[in-house]
Every structure is written in structure tokens, then in C-alpha cells.
Scaffold this motif. Structure first.
Motif, PDB file in Angstrom:
ATOM      1  N   CYS A  19      31.798  79.780 -25.777  1.00 28.77           N
ATOM      2  CA  CYS A  19      32.350  80.166 -24.575  1.00 28.77           C
ATOM      3  C   CYS A  19      31.787  81.218 -23.812  1.00 28.77           C
ATOM      4  CB  CYS A  19      33.675  80.229 -24.287  1.00 28.77           C
ATOM      5  SG  CYS A  19      34.679  80.884 -22.867  1.00 28.77           S
ATOM      6  N   THR A  20      31.248  81.360 -22.663  1.00 29.28           N
ATOM      7  CA  THR A  20      30.947  82.429 -21.902  1.00 29.28           C
ATOM      8  C   THR A  20      31.515  83.062 -20.793  1.00 29.28           C
ATOM      9  OG1 THR A  20      29.482  80.909 -20.334  1.00 29.28           O
ATOM     10  CG2 THR A  20      28.201  81.616 -22.395  1.00 29.28           C
ATOM     11  N   SER A  21      32.841  82.514 -20.773  1.00 24.56           N
ATOM     12  CA  SER A  21      33.853  82.927 -19.959  1.00 24.56           C
ATOM     13  C   SER A  21      33.240  82.702 -18.378  1.00 24.56           C
ATOM     14  CB  SER A  21      34.205  84.287 -19.889  1.00 24.56           C
ATOM     15  OG  SER A  21      34.682  84.438 -21.417  1.00 24.56           O
ATOM     16  N   CYS A  22      32.551  81.501 -18.243  1.00 22.61           N
ATOM     17  CA  CYS A  22      31.950  81.200 -16.697  1.00 22.61           C
ATOM     18  C   CYS A  22      33.226  80.914 -15.797  1.00 22.61           C
ATOM     19  CB  CYS A  22      30.987  80.167 -16.816  1.00 22.61           C
ATOM     20  SG  CYS A  22      31.724  78.436 -17.139  1.00 22.61           S
ATOM     21  N   GLY A  23      34.296  80.462 -16.530  1.00 22.11           N
ATOM     22  CA  GLY A  23      35.404  80.264 -15.531  1.00 22.11           C
ATOM     23  C   GLY A  23      35.401  78.683 -14.790  1.00 22.11           C
ATOM     24  N   LEU A  24      34.300  78.068 -15.186  1.00 25.54           N
ATOM     25  CA  LEU A  24      34.521  76.717 -14.482  1.00 25.54           C
ATOM     26  C   LEU A  24      35.513  75.883 -15.139  1.00 25.54           C
ATOM     27  CD1 LEU A  24      32.961  74.396 -13.128  1.00 25.54           C
ATOM     28  CD2 LEU A  24      31.641  73.723 -14.945  1.00 25.54           C
ATOM     29  N   CYS A  25      36.010  75.806 -16.172  1.00 33.05           N
ATOM     30  CA  CYS A  25      37.169  75.100 -16.722  1.00 33.05           C
ATOM     31  C   CYS A  25      38.490  75.448 -16.175  1.00 33.05           C
ATOM     32  CB  CYS A  25      37.460  75.090 -18.317  1.00 33.05           C
ATOM     33  SG  CYS A  25      37.405  76.653 -18.957  1.00 33.05           S
ATOM     34  N   VAL A  26      38.446  76.878 -15.733  1.00 36.80           N
ATOM     35  CA  VAL A  26      39.842  77.238 -15.378  1.00 36.80           C
ATOM     36  C   VAL A  26      39.695  76.810 -13.800  1.00 36.80           C
ATOM     37  CG1 VAL A  26      40.731  79.500 -14.457  1.00 36.80           C
ATOM     38  CG2 VAL A  26      39.343  79.600 -16.323  1.00 36.80           C
ATOM     39  N   LYS A  27      38.719  76.618 -13.061  1.00 35.43           N
ATOM     40  CA  LYS A  27      38.846  76.137 -11.717  1.00 35.43           C
ATOM     41  C   LYS A  27      39.178  74.600 -11.962  1.00 35.43           C
ATOM     42  CE  LYS A  27      35.385  75.905  -8.505  1.00 35.43           C
ATOM     43  NZ  LYS A  27      33.841  75.945  -8.251  1.00 35.43           N
ATOM     44  N   GLU A  28      38.781  74.005 -12.904  1.00 35.57           N
ATOM     45  CA  GLU A  28      38.856  72.423 -12.730  1.00 35.57           C
ATOM     46  C   GLU A  28      39.813  71.901 -13.433  1.00 35.57           C
ATOM     47  OE1 GLU A  28      36.178  69.903 -12.190  1.00 35.57           O
ATOM     48  OE2 GLU A  28      34.745  71.251 -10.982  1.00 35.57           O
ATOM     49  N   CYS A  29      40.551  72.673 -14.029  1.00 35.82           N
ATOM     50  CA  CYS A  29      41.561  72.215 -15.074  1.00 35.82           C
ATOM     51  C   CYS A  29      42.757  71.823 -13.914  1.00 35.82           C
ATOM     52  CB  CYS A  29      42.395  73.409 -15.998  1.00 35.82           C
ATOM     53  SG  CYS A  29      43.727  72.877 -16.808  1.00 35.82           S
ATOM     54  N   PRO A  30      43.288  70.692 -13.963  1.00 33.54           N
ATOM     55  CA  PRO A  30      44.367  70.269 -13.016  1.00 33.54           C
ATOM     56  C   PRO A  30      45.653  70.629 -13.108  1.00 33.54           C
ATOM     57  CG  PRO A  30      43.918  68.424 -14.603  1.00 33.54           C
ATOM     58  CD  PRO A  30      42.775  69.302 -14.893  1.00 33.54           C
ATOM     59  N   ALA A  31      46.012  71.234 -14.485  1.00 34.82           N
ATOM     60  CA  ALA A  31      47.116  71.655 -14.648  1.00 34.82           C
ATOM     61  C   ALA A  31      47.499  73.196 -14.497  1.00 34.82           C
ATOM     62  CB  ALA A  31      47.633  71.076 -15.868  1.00 34.82           C
ATOM     63  N   GLY A  32      46.246  74.010 -14.199  1.00 33.63           N
ATOM     64  CA  GLY A  32      46.413  75.421 -14.277  1.00 33.63           C
ATOM     65  C   GLY A  32      46.793  75.954 -15.465  1.00 33.63           C
ATOM     66  N   ALA A  33      46.056  75.552 -16.592  1.00 35.10           N
ATOM     67  CA  ALA A  33      46.513  75.818 -18.161  1.00 35.10           C
ATOM     68  C   ALA A  33      45.619  76.775 -18.650  1.00 35.10           C
ATOM     69  CB  ALA A  33      46.598  74.211 -18.849  1.00 35.10           C
ATOM     70  N   ILE A  34      44.592  76.956 -18.061  1.00 34.95           N
ATOM     71  CA  ILE A  34      43.461  77.946 -18.821  1.00 34.95           C
ATOM     72  C   ILE A  34      43.540  79.385 -17.873  1.00 34.95           C
ATOM     73  CG2 ILE A  34      41.007  78.214 -19.456  1.00 34.95           C
ATOM     74  CD1 ILE A  34      40.935  74.935 -19.036  1.00 34.95           C
ATOM     75  N   PRO A  35      43.877  80.325 -18.675  1.00 35.33           N
ATOM     76  CA  PRO A  35      44.046  81.630 -17.860  1.00 35.33           C
ATOM     77  C   PRO A  35      42.629  82.179 -17.730  1.00 35.33           C
ATOM     78  CG  PRO A  35      44.450  81.889 -20.292  1.00 35.33           C
ATOM     79  CD  PRO A  35      44.337  80.270 -20.053  1.00 35.33           C
ATOM     80  N   LEU A  36      42.560  82.648 -16.362  1.00 31.24           N
ATOM     81  CA  LEU A  36      41.003  83.185 -15.985  1.00 31.24           C
ATOM     82  C   LEU A  36      40.910  84.383 -16.792  1.00 31.24           C
ATOM     83  CD1 LEU A  36      39.021  83.151 -13.717  1.00 31.24           C
ATOM     84  CD2 LEU A  36      40.431  84.486 -12.299  1.00 31.24           C
ATOM     85  N   ASP A  37      41.583  85.184 -17.260  1.00 32.27           N
ATOM     86  CA  ASP A  37      41.279  86.403 -18.057  1.00 32.27           C
ATOM     87  C   ASP A  37      40.918  86.114 -19.481  1.00 32.27           C
ATOM     88  OD1 ASP A  37      43.967  85.808 -18.806  1.00 32.27           O
ATOM     89  OD2 ASP A  37      44.688  87.860 -18.518  1.00 32.27           O
ATOM     90  N   ASN A  38      41.317  84.733 -19.737  1.00 37.72           N
ATOM     91  CA  ASN A  38      40.873  84.461 -21.129  1.00 37.72           C
ATOM     92  C   ASN A  38      40.656  82.974 -21.154  1.00 37.72           C
ATOM     93  OD1 ASN A  38      40.731  84.377 -23.930  1.00 37.72           O
ATOM     94  ND2 ASN A  38      42.469  84.997 -24.596  1.00 37.72           N
ATOM     95  N   PRO A  39      39.648  82.441 -20.788  1.00 41.19           N
ATOM     96  CA  PRO A  39      39.392  81.019 -20.577  1.00 41.19           C
ATOM     97  C   PRO A  39      39.325  80.368 -21.897  1.00 41.19           C
ATOM     98  CG  PRO A  39      37.522  81.978 -19.935  1.00 41.19           C
ATOM     99  CD  PRO A  39      38.527  83.362 -20.280  1.00 41.19           C
ATOM    100  N   LYS A  40      39.401  81.119 -23.067  1.00 44.62           N
ATOM    101  CA  LYS A  40      39.112  80.315 -24.595  1.00 44.62           C
ATOM    102  C   LYS A  40      40.332  79.712 -24.752  1.00 44.62           C
ATOM    103  CE  LYS A  40      35.423  83.279 -26.069  1.00 44.62           C
ATOM    104  NZ  LYS A  40      35.055  84.248 -27.272  1.00 44.62           N
ATOM    105  N   MET A  41      41.357  80.388 -24.248  1.00 49.80           N
ATOM    106  CA  MET A  41      42.736  79.953 -24.688  1.00 49.80           C
ATOM    107  C   MET A  41      43.393  78.776 -23.705  1.00 49.80           C
ATOM    108  SD  MET A  41      43.105  81.627 -27.395  1.00 49.80           S
ATOM    109  CE  MET A  41      44.572  81.010 -27.467  1.00 49.80           C
ATOM    110  N   THR A  42      44.570  78.244 -23.991  1.00 46.37           N
ATOM    111  CA  THR A  42      45.021  77.144 -23.358  1.00 46.37           C
ATOM    112  C   THR A  42      46.620  77.417 -23.136  1.00 46.37           C
ATOM    113  OG1 THR A  42      43.411  75.623 -23.794  1.00 46.37           O
ATOM    114  CG2 THR A  42      45.290  74.447 -22.974  1.00 46.37           C
TER     115      THR A  42
END
Ligand code: SF4
Ligand code: SF4
Length: 129
Positions: free
Chosen positions: A58-81
Motif C-alpha cells: 500500500c502506497t497510501s494513495c487514498g483511492l480505496c478510501v474514496k471508493e469505499c461505499p461504506a466509509g470504512a477505510i480511514p484516510l489517515d491509515n488506509p491499510k486498516m478497515t
């Protein structure tokens, strides 16, 4: 999981779904509650135990944070859920450009066995009106 439902929706599905749409239009004014099949009382829903997290790629690009429909990925730590928010849709796994997000291979294997048991045959479409 891609082995299940391969090729669906197909032409037969499309035909059936058009028929369903026509029936829904005909019944649009109906107020009755349909009789749903199933075992009662319903079991309490405890969620799906498939919650992807990211690995070291993970490069912390933030794409998954933006795309997650449930807002379950924190922007400050996108490796977590956030497991309470995650709906196990696997969209983050699909969009991650680094293929960094996934869940336990053991859980995946067990889930695959369960799915094989109940999803190996063709599932028919059903409409409850
Ligand atoms: S999309 Fe992939 S690389 Fe980007 S933040 Fe999410 S897990 Fe990390
Ligand atoms: S599986 Fe779906 S809900 Fe869960 S973190 Fe990924 S995108 Fe969000």
C-alpha cells in the motif's frame, strides 16, 4: 469466488427480469406484504467475516478510501478497515492499483468451501409481490 455465478446475468436472466419488471408495473398500486419463504424466527445478522486490509504494498494513495461505499477505510491509515462499517463488498480489493488489499487466505478458503456447497448449481431468479 469468481467461479460462482460465472456468465450471469445471461440472456435467460434478462428475459426473466423483463418479465419481473412488467409484473411490478402491473402491481405498483398493491399494498400487500408478500409471503417470503425461509426459516423463522430469523437468526440475528452478525455480518460477514470478510474484512480486507492492506499489506506493505500500500502506497497510501487514498483511492480505496474514496471508493469505499461504506466509509470504512480511514484516510489517515488506509491499510486498516473499520470492521463495524465494512460491508464486505470487496470493491476496495478490486480498485487498489497495487493489489494491496485482501483478507486472510484461510478465511477465503473456508468461505469458498461454503459457497461451493450452496452455489454450485444455477440459482433461479425469484420475484415476491
Ligand atoms: S488503493 Fe491500495 S495503495 Fe491506495 S491506499 Fe488503498 S490499499 Fe493503499
Ligand atoms: S470491502 Fe467494501 S465496505 Fe469493506 S472496506 Fe472494502 S470497499 Fe469498504
Amino acid at each position: 469466488m469468481h467461479q460462482f455465478g460465472t456468465g450471469r446475468p445471461d440472456q435467460q436472466d434478462e428475459k426473466e427480469l423483463l418479465g419481473f419488471a412488467a409484473k411490478i408495473m402491473q402491481n405498483s398500486e398493491a399494498q400487500r406484504t408478500p409471503a417470503f419463504p425461509g426459516n423463522r424466527p430469523y437468526r440475528e445478522y452478525c455480518g460477514v467475516p470478510l474484512k480486507p486490509v492492506a499489506n506493505g504494498k500500500c502506497t497510501s494513495c487514498g483511492l480505496c478510501v474514496k471508493e469505499c461505499p461504506a466509509g470504512a477505510i480511514p484516510l489517515d491509515n488506509p491499510k486498516m478497515t473499520d470492521k463495524d462499517k465494512c460491508i464486505s463488498c470487496m470493491h476496495c480489493v478490486a480498485v487498489c492499483p497495487k493489489k494491496a488489499r485482501n483478507y486472510s487466505k484461510l478465511v477465503s478458503f473456508i468461505a469458498g468451501l461454503k459457497m461451493k456447497k450452496v452455489c454450485s448449481g444455477r440459482k433461479e431468479n425469484k420475484l415476491y409481490l
